[in-house]
Design an enzyme around this catalytic site. Structure first.
Site, PDB file in Angstrom:
ATOM      1  N   GLU A 266     -15.278  -3.516   0.709  1.00 52.87           N
ATOM      2  CA  GLU A 266     -16.309  -4.216   1.467  1.00 52.87           C
ATOM      3  C   GLU A 266     -15.845  -5.599   1.926  1.00 52.87           C
ATOM      4  O   GLU A 266     -16.183  -6.047   3.033  1.00 52.87           O
ATOM      5  CB  GLU A 266     -17.577  -4.361   0.621  1.00 52.87           C
ATOM      6  CG  GLU A 266     -18.268  -3.047   0.305  1.00 52.87           C
ATOM      7  CD  GLU A 266     -17.808  -2.419  -1.002  1.00 52.87           C
ATOM      8  OE1 GLU A 266     -18.593  -1.670  -1.598  1.00 52.87           O
ATOM      9  OE2 GLU A 266     -16.653  -2.678  -1.434  1.00 52.87           O
ATOM     10  N   LEU A 267     -15.071  -6.293   1.074  1.00 51.70           N
ATOM     11  CA  LEU A 267     -14.621  -7.638   1.447  1.00 51.70           C
ATOM     12  C   LEU A 267     -13.670  -7.573   2.638  1.00 51.70           C
ATOM     13  O   LEU A 267     -13.733  -8.421   3.535  1.00 51.70           O
ATOM     14  CB  LEU A 267     -13.940  -8.317   0.257  1.00 51.70           C
ATOM     15  CG  LEU A 267     -13.419  -9.735   0.521  1.00 51.70           C
ATOM     16  CD1 LEU A 267     -14.540 -10.668   0.957  1.00 51.70           C
ATOM     17  CD2 LEU A 267     -12.713 -10.290  -0.717  1.00 51.70           C
TER      18      LEU A 267
ATOM     19  N   LYS B  67       5.193 -13.647  -3.549  1.00 48.88           N
ATOM     20  CA  LYS B  67       4.586 -12.779  -4.549  1.00 48.88           C
ATOM     21  C   LYS B  67       4.140 -13.568  -5.782  1.00 48.88           C
ATOM     22  O   LYS B  67       4.818 -14.495  -6.231  1.00 48.88           O
ATOM     23  CB  LYS B  67       5.577 -11.689  -4.960  1.00 48.88           C
ATOM     24  CG  LYS B  67       5.989 -10.765  -3.829  1.00 48.88           C
ATOM     25  CD  LYS B  67       4.817  -9.959  -3.301  1.00 48.88           C
ATOM     26  CE  LYS B  67       5.200  -9.075  -2.138  1.00 48.88           C
ATOM     27  NZ  LYS B  67       6.051  -7.969  -2.510  1.00 48.88           N
TER      28      LYS B  67
ATOM     29  N   ILE C  46      10.687  -3.589  12.745  1.00 48.76           N
ATOM     30  CA  ILE C  46      10.886  -3.209  11.356  1.00 48.76           C
ATOM     31  C   ILE C  46      10.433  -1.786  11.071  1.00 48.76           C
ATOM     32  O   ILE C  46      10.815  -1.204  10.064  1.00 48.76           O
ATOM     33  CB  ILE C  46      10.179  -4.219  10.423  1.00 48.76           C
ATOM     34  CG1 ILE C  46      10.718  -5.630  10.692  1.00 48.76           C
ATOM     35  CG2 ILE C  46      10.372  -3.881   8.967  1.00 48.76           C
ATOM     36  CD1 ILE C  46      12.226  -5.754  10.575  1.00 48.76           C
TER      37      ILE C  46
ATOM     38  N   TRP D  51       5.769  -0.220  -6.029  1.00 42.53           N
ATOM     39  CA  TRP D  51       4.463  -0.190  -5.370  1.00 42.53           C
ATOM     40  C   TRP D  51       3.660   1.051  -5.728  1.00 42.53           C
ATOM     41  O   TRP D  51       2.708   1.413  -5.033  1.00 42.53           O
ATOM     42  CB  TRP D  51       4.628  -0.327  -3.862  1.00 42.53           C
ATOM     43  CG  TRP D  51       5.014  -1.731  -3.482  1.00 42.53           C
ATOM     44  CD1 TRP D  51       5.143  -2.796  -4.313  1.00 42.53           C
ATOM     45  CD2 TRP D  51       5.313  -2.211  -2.169  1.00 42.53           C
ATOM     46  NE1 TRP D  51       5.512  -3.919  -3.603  1.00 42.53           N
ATOM     47  CE2 TRP D  51       5.623  -3.590  -2.293  1.00 42.53           C
ATOM     48  CE3 TRP D  51       5.353  -1.620  -0.913  1.00 42.53           C
ATOM     49  CZ2 TRP D  51       5.975  -4.372  -1.189  1.00 42.53           C
ATOM     50  CZ3 TRP D  51       5.702  -2.405   0.188  1.00 42.53           C
ATOM     51  CH2 TRP D  51       6.004  -3.761   0.041  1.00 42.53           C
TER      52      TRP D  51
ATOM     53  N   ASP E  90      13.730   0.768   3.513  1.00 44.50           N
ATOM     54  CA  ASP E  90      13.064  -0.486   3.161  1.00 44.50           C
ATOM     55  C   ASP E  90      13.055  -0.706   1.653  1.00 44.50           C
ATOM     56  O   ASP E  90      12.651   0.177   0.891  1.00 44.50           O
ATOM     57  CB  ASP E  90      11.623  -0.482   3.661  1.00 44.50           C
ATOM     58  CG  ASP E  90      11.516  -0.603   5.164  1.00 44.50           C
ATOM     59  OD1 ASP E  90      12.479  -1.081   5.776  1.00 44.50           O
ATOM     60  OD2 ASP E  90      10.478  -0.222   5.725  1.00 44.50           O
TER      61      ASP E  90
ATOM     62  N   GLU F 251      10.490  -8.371  -6.457  1.00 40.00           N
ATOM     63  CA  GLU F 251       9.302  -8.511  -7.293  1.00 40.00           C
ATOM     64  C   GLU F 251       9.403  -7.708  -8.585  1.00 40.00           C
ATOM     65  O   GLU F 251       8.631  -7.925  -9.515  1.00 40.00           O
ATOM     66  CB  GLU F 251       8.049  -8.131  -6.533  1.00 40.00           C
ATOM     67  CG  GLU F 251       7.834  -6.647  -6.350  1.00 40.00           C
ATOM     68  CD  GLU F 251       6.603  -6.361  -5.503  1.00 40.00           C
ATOM     69  OE1 GLU F 251       5.822  -5.498  -5.884  1.00 40.00           O
ATOM     70  OE2 GLU F 251       6.441  -7.012  -4.461  1.00 40.00           O
TER      71      GLU F 251
ATOM     72  N   GLU G 202      12.163 -11.682   5.883  1.00 36.62           N
ATOM     73  CA  GLU G 202      11.134 -12.610   6.341  1.00 36.62           C
ATOM     74  C   GLU G 202      11.661 -14.028   6.311  1.00 36.62           C
ATOM     75  O   GLU G 202      12.181 -14.479   5.306  1.00 36.62           O
ATOM     76  CB  GLU G 202       9.908 -12.513   5.430  1.00 36.62           C
ATOM     77  CG  GLU G 202       8.783 -13.461   5.804  1.00 36.62           C
ATOM     78  CD  GLU G 202       8.969 -14.879   5.283  1.00 36.62           C
ATOM     79  OE1 GLU G 202       8.562 -15.802   6.000  1.00 36.62           O
ATOM     80  OE2 GLU G 202       9.523 -15.063   4.192  1.00 36.62           O
TER      81      GLU G 202
ATOM     82  N   HIS H  18       1.994 -11.370   9.930  1.00 38.45           N
ATOM     83  CA  HIS H  18       0.807 -11.489   9.095  1.00 38.45           C
ATOM     84  C   HIS H  18      -0.196 -12.488   9.673  1.00 38.45           C
ATOM     85  O   HIS H  18      -1.237 -12.746   9.075  1.00 38.45           O
ATOM     86  CB  HIS H  18       1.198 -11.884   7.677  1.00 38.45           C
ATOM     87  CG  HIS H  18       2.017 -10.829   6.987  1.00 38.45           C
ATOM     88  ND1 HIS H  18       3.386 -10.778   7.107  1.00 38.45           N
ATOM     89  CD2 HIS H  18       1.664  -9.784   6.210  1.00 38.45           C
ATOM     90  CE1 HIS H  18       3.839  -9.743   6.415  1.00 38.45           C
ATOM     91  NE2 HIS H  18       2.814  -9.133   5.869  1.00 38.45           N
TER      92      HIS H  18
END
Length: 762
Positions: A18-19, A117, A437, A567, A605, A611, A671, A700
């Site tokens: 919802e956000l 991150k 990319i 991920w 990728d 991370e 990046e 972004h």
């Protein structure tokens, strides 16, 4: 004495995102600021209801974009570029977060704050910016409004703050100043904030210092002592110092002696430190133990946890608090929403609401005895044994294939120089070649077609026809733009990890298992529950169709094994390295099939390579060994003429640049636009041997970079890396942007490349 239950933080996006939708409506000008604030209040109320029954629930963990950015604004630490601009405070907030707010036009954009991150998670935070003259001024209005709402709803509130030392540690000095020199100016603002909370009748404040699980030098240790000596002089509020994501190790004594009233320890990762902490902690201090994993979705073995927790409770009595190990920000909201997930696999899982149920069950067993919650304990044991014994988890053929891995699988036939010459002869690319990319905009018709295909409203033939039309459109746009190396646009892909997981054995998928990555961007990590294998080719059909539409080189697009691992929600019953090697063998087979089908540029990728690093540098070597090895297994086994690319985003590379070079990808894209090419500082002292594309288009942000901005960035790059080894590309994939932004941005990028070629000719 009864054990106290609490929570460190709750997912803020909502069970149905919802956000996300409220934010995007506001940014598009389709709703008002009041409506957005209303959505936020509704979500907070719902989330506190989910946490009903806890002795203390967090307040201040809700954010419209990022909790670190929230704190920057609460501390008055606004970048100079947004000071004095028109609009509400939330407008400036979004300008820093994404470069633009709802009231801004396309030409009134602001340079967005750098993202990176949050420790070793896939959550991105907005990096605080510091300078020698940075001053802090408290604005507690956001937190106090949330506290007032919680109080009105009868919530037993525990405000949550990022600690002052961690806040400085997370930020970057934009000059040559020492961040720690700002501590003396920062502490009075924290004192003022705590005094305001005390005036509101707050008893406990959770203050997070996760840097205590990292390696700290003497200056940072002293900063913690200085900070908490200053904060300890407050007599009207109690501090629960929270650490998470790892062990305290050499910081254990420091954490136990800081003058606070309670300490939270991540007892999932640091269970073997519990005894030492009990011994060292003052006899008046509370010990909070994070006994339920806040980072993964597997059910807790409650009977096993109770076996070691009961003696702890017997010793500490009312001084013992229990909670999840960290904020539940990193897991989905509610498993009960999942109606299509395999019933057996679903029985092995716990999302945020279910993790709090586990906390309640453990507390019941400790407070009233196991018999009071025996039914819940029995059901939990049955689920744990079901998973442990399931034949669906283990595949002997996959285990045998991993056992056969040797060094030869990770080697190219020739070194980079020889490969580069052969690739140049085959591909015939210009200086400063341009590419993207991988993904192009995921439009509403694309999402609708995917939804209709999944629901059965659209058959496979109809779906493929629509996807081919989208690919043809994407190729035509790239032809018109004049790009040099094309991509097919990934119209058929829902997510760069989920797409591959859906086609690999050993994975399961949720419908609503969304987790916030940053801002309104949510991901739905697949569930890696068993041994991984690839039953069939996953991307070849789409890539070869795209290649048939153009004479330009077409990149095959794959997600690398380390990123798929990092991920995903990963099984916890075997080393991560074993699962990564299984993924590497699956991706290797796909690479070879793409080459066999005539695709001579293949991008793998590894956006999440960094991370996955352990938080302590002393433990990096082992991770980097198997992570780099996994990439090399996936990427090699092809001819010299086949050009292998990889991509990494929003990571600091300086301290692992040698290992990145050891991956031996022919081309790496990274990046660099938000950091103004700062990430290329690594190349000052390290002679990176292969080709590199430093991103010049910040995807972004909705802002459209100018040709001049891109040229400036690439000229900076050319000061460090020979022009003959530079590519021009965006920071990341373009799926979240619209065509109206992408076309002019890429046109400027192609024009920038032509300008750069002119520089070289001159």
């Amino acid at each position: 004495m009864t054990v106290t239950t609490h929570n460190l933080g709750y997912p803020r996006i909502g069970a149905k995102r919802e956000l996300k939708f409220a934010l995007e409506d506001y940014w598009k000008g389709q709703s008002s600021l009041d409506a957005l604030e209303g959505h936020g209040a509704e979500l907070r109320q719902r989330h506190w209801q989910d946490q009903n029954g806890l002795d203390l629930a967090p307040v201040g963990d809700f954010s419209f974009y990022d909790q670190v950015l929230d704190l920057s604004f609460a501390l008055g630490n606004l970048p100079r570029r947004v000071r004095g601009l028109e609009g509400a405070a939330l407008d400036n907030y979004f300008r820093v977060a994404r470069g633009r707010s709802a009231s801004d036009s396309e030409c009134s954009c602001i340079h967005a704050g750098e993202m990176t991150k949050w420790f070793d998670t896939n959550y991105h935070y907005i990096v605080p910016e510091f300078a020698a003259d940075t001053q802090f001024k408290l604005d507690s209005s956001r937190l106090l409004r949330q506290l007032a709402q919680a109080r009105q709803l009868g919530v037993k509130a525990k405000p949550v703050l990022i600690g002052p030392v961690t806040y400085l540690w997370l930020g970057k000095a934009k000059d040559d100043s020492d961040k720690l020199a700002l501590l003396q100016g920062l502490l009075p603002v924290y004192v003022q904030l705590l005094q305001e909370l005390a005036a509101q009748g707050v008893e406990w404040v959770q203050i997070d210092e996760p840097i205590l699980v990292t390696e700290l030098d003497g200056a940072w240790r002293q900063a913690l002592l200085t900070a908490y000596d200053a904060l300890s002089k407050l007599n009207h509020v109690k501090l629960l110092l929270a650490t998470y994501f790892g062990k305290l190790q050499d910081n254990l004594a420091l954490a136990c002696t800081l003058p606070v009233q309670g300490l939270h320890l991540d007892a999932v990762n640091a269970r073997d430190e519990v005894e030492q902490v009990i011994t060292r902690l003052p006899a008046t201090s509370v010990l909070s133990l994070g006994v339920v994993n806040g980072r993964n979705i597997w059910k807790t073995d409650l009977n096993a946890v109770l076996a070691w927790l009961e003696p702890v409770h017997a010793r500490l009595q009312g001084r013992l608090w229990i909670a999840p190990s960290c904020s539940l920000l990193h897991v989905p909201v509610d498993l009960d929403s999942e109606q299509k997930l395999d019933v057996e696999i679903k029985s092995w899982l716990a999302f945020a609401r279910q993790k709090l149920d586990e906390v309640h069950t453990l507390a019941g067993a400790l407070n009233q005895g196991r018999v009071s919650v025996q039914a819940a304990l029995d059901a939990n044991l049955a689920a744990v044994l079901s998973r442990r014994q399931s034949p669906r988890v283990h595949n002997p053929d996959v285990k045998a294939a991993v056992a056969r891995i040797d060094a030869s699988l990770g080697r190219r036939a020739s070194g980079f120089a020889e490969r580069a010459a052969k690739q140049a002869a085959l591909l015939q690319l210009p200086l400063y070649p341009t590419t993207t990319i991988g993904s192009f905009p995921q439009t509403a018709p694309i999402r609708q077609a995917r939804s209709q295909f999944r629901s059965g409203q659209l058959d496979e033939a109809g779906y493929k026809k629509l996807m081919r039309a989208e690919i043809a459109h994407c190729v035509q746009e790239q032809e018109s733009l004049g790009l040099d190396v094309f991509v097919h646009g990934e119209a058929e892909r829902n997510d760069m990890v989920e797409y591959f997981g859906e086609q690999l054995d050993g994975y399961a998928f949720s419908q609503f298992g969304w987790v916030q990555s940053y801002g309104s961007r949510c991901v739905k990590p697949p569930i890696l529950f068993g041994d991984i294998s690839r039953p069939r080719a996953m991307t070849v059909e789409w890539s070869t169709y795209a290649q048939s539409l153009t004479d330009k080189p077409m990149k095959g697009m794959l997600t690398g094994p380390v990123t798929i691992l990092n991920w995903s929600f990963v099984r916890d019953d075997q080393p991560r390295s074993v699962s990564c090697h299984q993924l590497a063998l699956a991706i290797r087979a796909e690479v070879q099939d793409l080459e066999q089908a005539g695709i001579r540029v293949i991008q793998i990728d590894e956006a999440a390579l960094r991370e996955g690093l352990p938080l302590r540098q002393s433990q990096w070597a082992d991770y980097l060994r198997w992570a780099v090895e996994s990439f090399r297994i996936a990427a090699n086994g092809v001819a010299d003429e086949t050009q292998i690319h990889t991509h990494m985003c929003y990571s600091e590379f300086n301290d692992i640049i040698a290992q990145i070079a050891d991956m031996d990808a022919d081309v790496i894209t990274i990046e660099t636009s938000r950091s103004d090419m700062e990430l290329l500082d690594a190349f000052d002292d390290f002679n990176y041997p292969n080709e590199i594309g430093p991103g010049v288009y910040d995807i972004h942000s909705p802002n459209i970079p100018s040709q001049e901005q891109m040229v400036k960035l690439m000229r900076k790059a050319a000061e460090r890396i020979p022009a003959q080894r530079l590519w021009v590309n965006p920071d990341c994939g373009l799926k979240t942007r619209g065509w109206k932004e992408v076309i002019p941005a890429l046109a400027n990028m192609v024009a920038a490349a032509k300008t750069l070629r002119g520089d070289n000719a001159a």
